[in-house]
Design an enzyme around this catalytic site. Sequence first.
Site, short mmCIF file in Angstrom:
data_model
loop_
_atom_site.label_atom_id
_atom_site.label_comp_id
_atom_site.label_asym_id
_atom_site.label_seq_id
_atom_site.Cartn_x
_atom_site.Cartn_y
_atom_site.Cartn_z
CB CYS A 88 -0.93 0.00 1.22
SG CYS A 88 -2.16 1.32 1.16
CE1 TYR A 101 -25.78 8.19 7.70
CE2 TYR A 101 -24.98 6.79 5.91
CZ TYR A 101 -24.75 7.76 6.88
OH TYR A 101 -23.50 8.30 7.03
CB THR A 130 -31.31 4.07 3.15
OG1 THR A 130 -29.89 4.22 3.25
CG2 THR A 130 -32.00 5.25 3.80
CB THR A 177 -29.28 -2.35 7.33
OG1 THR A 177 -28.74 -1.48 8.33
CG2 THR A 177 -30.07 -1.54 6.32
#
Length: 428
Positions: free
Chosen positions: A70, A323, A325, A334
């Site tokens: 990385c 959220y 959603t 969720t």
Amino acid sequence: MAACYSEIVNKDLGVSIPRPLGNGPSRFIPEKEYLESFLRTQHYLLQMDGPLSLHYRHYIGIMAAARHQCSYLVNLHVNDFLQVGGDPKWLNGLDGAPQKLQALGELNKILAHRPWLLTKAHIEHLLKAEEHSWSLAELIHAVVLLTHYHSLASFTFGCGITPEIHSDGGHTFRPVSLSQYCVCDIANGNGHGNDLEERRGSHQVSGEVEVLIERMKQLQECRDEEEASQEEMATRFEREKTESMLVATAEDEECVQSRDVSRHFEDPSYGYKDFSRRGEHVPTFRVQDYSWEDHGYSLVNRLYPDVGQLLDEKFQMAYNLTYNTMAMHKDVDTSMLRRAIWNYIHCMFGIRYDDYDYGEINQLLDRSFKVYIKTMVCSPEKTTKRMYESFWRQFQHSEKVHVNLLLMEARMQAELLYALRAITCYMT
């Protein structure tokens, strides 16, 4: 504007100026949608009091990030290392660093790629190295740094973080493409061709979200109606653990190009291997025998007080963040999906939760998503934009970044559990 010029020539000096290879911080995610959650976690360990000196911290960050090639994180901490007075000779290679840091190389290697192989013998070797020995407090600090930067490398590759313009891979002198779009636009998915591809992909997966939501409802109903026996739960874990080994990381994918950072660690051929290959048998890590909440947290907090609390808050934030959603749907619970993602990652590391039904994982995580998860967690340097785009095609980028936060924190906790358990075994 500055992000899209190809090659500017200063007429007075006759000097060519390179342009960035990408717009914004990510090669995968449009700048306007990039979550700031990554930035809040980037340097928190380096800003706190602790047993290790600042230049040791940055050097350990370099060692950890280098294990996954990385260069983005390596470059950041090379600069920070020099700014806090680090010896430039250490940057020529690990063999130029103090023996105390060289001795950390084995721990770095095992934690990054096969943490289930870590034993109290590895810990004893570091704590009883005579004049080069580590104290327990220093070792805890080092372990947290190593696991933090291994997982941060996963997040960096998973989000396609673009190198800074002054770093390798962050600029080019290639000319503008013949179309009206810069190659940097096309690389970032801002060209017309990519839009067409996305529209086709969206059409092909229409209804994907609805199917996932319906599966969650059905699984919840099954939970309410009947609970599997402990024997069946154990069998489902072993089945999922075996299947996770059959999910291949993207070994044939083109790796993100980076400068050679292998001088910052030893044994570059050592990489991820599934823990039950070639007849090897690694005992299942049962969370009720050693958990972060009941064991790891207290050990870290005792030897490195502030960071124990901060890590606990960070794990909980990532695990509970929602959220409510899913793509275009609102008011969705969720929690079942988030737990499946977290537990699947721990399952890949051989860690089992007795109270979780691992049969849910195959219902909620499709194969393309599993390939992305395994690659990002185990071999993040092989993560590509195509893999990022291949799962959850109807979801927002911010939701995918949330997934990456889950992957990052779940991986870090898994590594920490193995390291802290080994330290506990040594202490007892």
